[in-house]
Design an enzyme around this catalytic site. Structure first.
Site, PDB file in Angstrom:
ATOM      1  N   SER A 278     -29.274   1.312 -11.608  1.00  0.00           N
ATOM      2  CA  SER A 278     -29.140   1.999 -13.109  1.00  0.00           C
ATOM      3  C   SER A 278     -29.836   3.455 -13.053  1.00  0.00           C
ATOM      4  CB  SER A 278     -29.795   1.190 -13.855  1.00  0.00           C
ATOM      5  OG  SER A 278     -29.473   1.501 -15.222  1.00  0.00           O
TER       6      SER A 278
ATOM      7  N   HIS B 192     -23.460   1.237 -14.571  1.00  0.00           N
ATOM      8  CA  HIS B 192     -22.713   0.399 -15.568  1.00  0.00           C
ATOM      9  C   HIS B 192     -21.242   0.623 -15.640  1.00  0.00           C
ATOM     10  CE1 HIS B 192     -27.157  -1.179 -16.378  1.00  0.00           C
ATOM     11  NE2 HIS B 192     -27.244   0.136 -16.300  1.00  0.00           N
TER      12      HIS B 192
ATOM     13  N   GLU C 236     -21.660  -3.087 -12.496  1.00  0.00           N
ATOM     14  CA  GLU C 236     -22.953  -3.725 -12.586  1.00  0.00           C
ATOM     15  C   GLU C 236     -22.568  -4.897 -11.317  1.00  0.00           C
ATOM     16  OE1 GLU C 236     -23.336  -5.371 -16.435  1.00  0.00           O
ATOM     17  OE2 GLU C 236     -23.822  -3.419 -17.254  1.00  0.00           O
TER      18      GLU C 236
END
Length: 276
Positions: free
Chosen positions: A138, A180, A207
């Site tokens: 992330s 994401h 993800e």
């Protein structure tokens, strides 16, 4: 006749391995991404850097569980609440003898502002240069680049003024990473990023998906997809002329879609055959 790729600067990473993750990687079951990290740690010490989080409670414990039974010799947490801590001997001691570092999620600006150009960053680079593994999920993925995506509207067409970028750690060259990716509809802002600088490749990572970068090549692992946007052949763009609130116009951009087992040559800007 010259090969276009020969005229580009080197891409990728010079030594060691980067594992760049789109977020929400599986911490139970088969855990292919965490297995990839553990395999390169080779039973050594792995430092989980929770620097990106304003409130790191629970992050380290989740990775203790995630790396359980994956042959990681020692797992320690590195957190820097204030930048001054990145120069303290007790902080640097956490990185001594480490085979890898894993950046958890949060805010990528916390990573660069707290450890950028500090002894902690120097230690991390040294681990990579000696053949270690640096992983990031992330926010930890975005921070790997020379220039990182910080902010931009998702799930709609990209508007020219709606993008914020900042200097990253520069562990990988000539790419910009977004995470994401499919889950938050970020194709528009990735195209906005490469429109601003067609020299770099835009890489969007879903993800529970990662790219494993060794030298000038990457390989995809995990359950989702990786999108590679190449704007080097773009013939027309309104990025410099249109109003800031105008939607982006970009002609002849090339998009590659990769899944687990697929590879990509960062210098040649071409996919590699899937592994059998």
């Amino acid at each position: 006749m010259s090969n276009k790729s020969h005229d580009r600067p080197d891409a990728g990473v010079s030594q060691g391995t980067l594992v760049i993750i789109g977020g929400h990687e599986a911490k139970g079951g088969e855990r292919p991404i965490l297995q990839e990290v553990a395999r390169r740690v080779r039973g050594g010490k792995l430092v989980v850097a929770t620097v990106a989080s304003h409130k790191p409670e629970g992050y380290f414990e989740s990775y203790q569980e995630g790396f359980k039974d994956l042959n990681v010799g020692e797992l320690v947490e590195l957190y820097v609440e204030e930048r001054a801590q990145a120069s303290l001997p007790e902080t640097l001691k956490l990185l001594e003898g480490a085979s890898g570092v894993f950046f958890s999620g949060g805010d990528q600006l916390r990573i660069t502002s707290q450890i950028g150009d500090t002894p902690v960053e120097s230690c991390i680079r040294e681990i990579l240069e000696k053949g270690g593994v640096i992983a990031g999920t992330s926010a930890g993925a975005s921070a790997m680049c020379e220039t990182m995506l910080v902010k931009g509207t998702s799930e709609e067409s990209h508007h020219i003024g709606d993008l914020r970028m900042a200097p990253g750690l520069g562990l990988i060259r000539d790419v910009i990473i977004d995470q994401h990716f499919a889950e938050r509809g970020r194709i528009g802002r990735l195209l906005g990023a490469v429109a601003q600088n067609p020299r770099v490749l835009g890489i969007g990572i879903d993800e529970d998906t990662a790219i494993v970068v060794e030298g000038e090549q990457l390989r995809v692992v995990g359950s989702g997809a990786v999108y590679v946007a190449d704007a080097s052949g773009v013939t027309s763009s309104n990025i410099a002329e249109a109003r800031r609130d105008a939607p982006l116009s970009l002609h002849d951009v090339k998009l590659h879609l990769l899944s687990a087992g697929n590879g990509f040559d960062l210098r040649a800007r071409r996919p590699l055959s899937a592994r059998s």
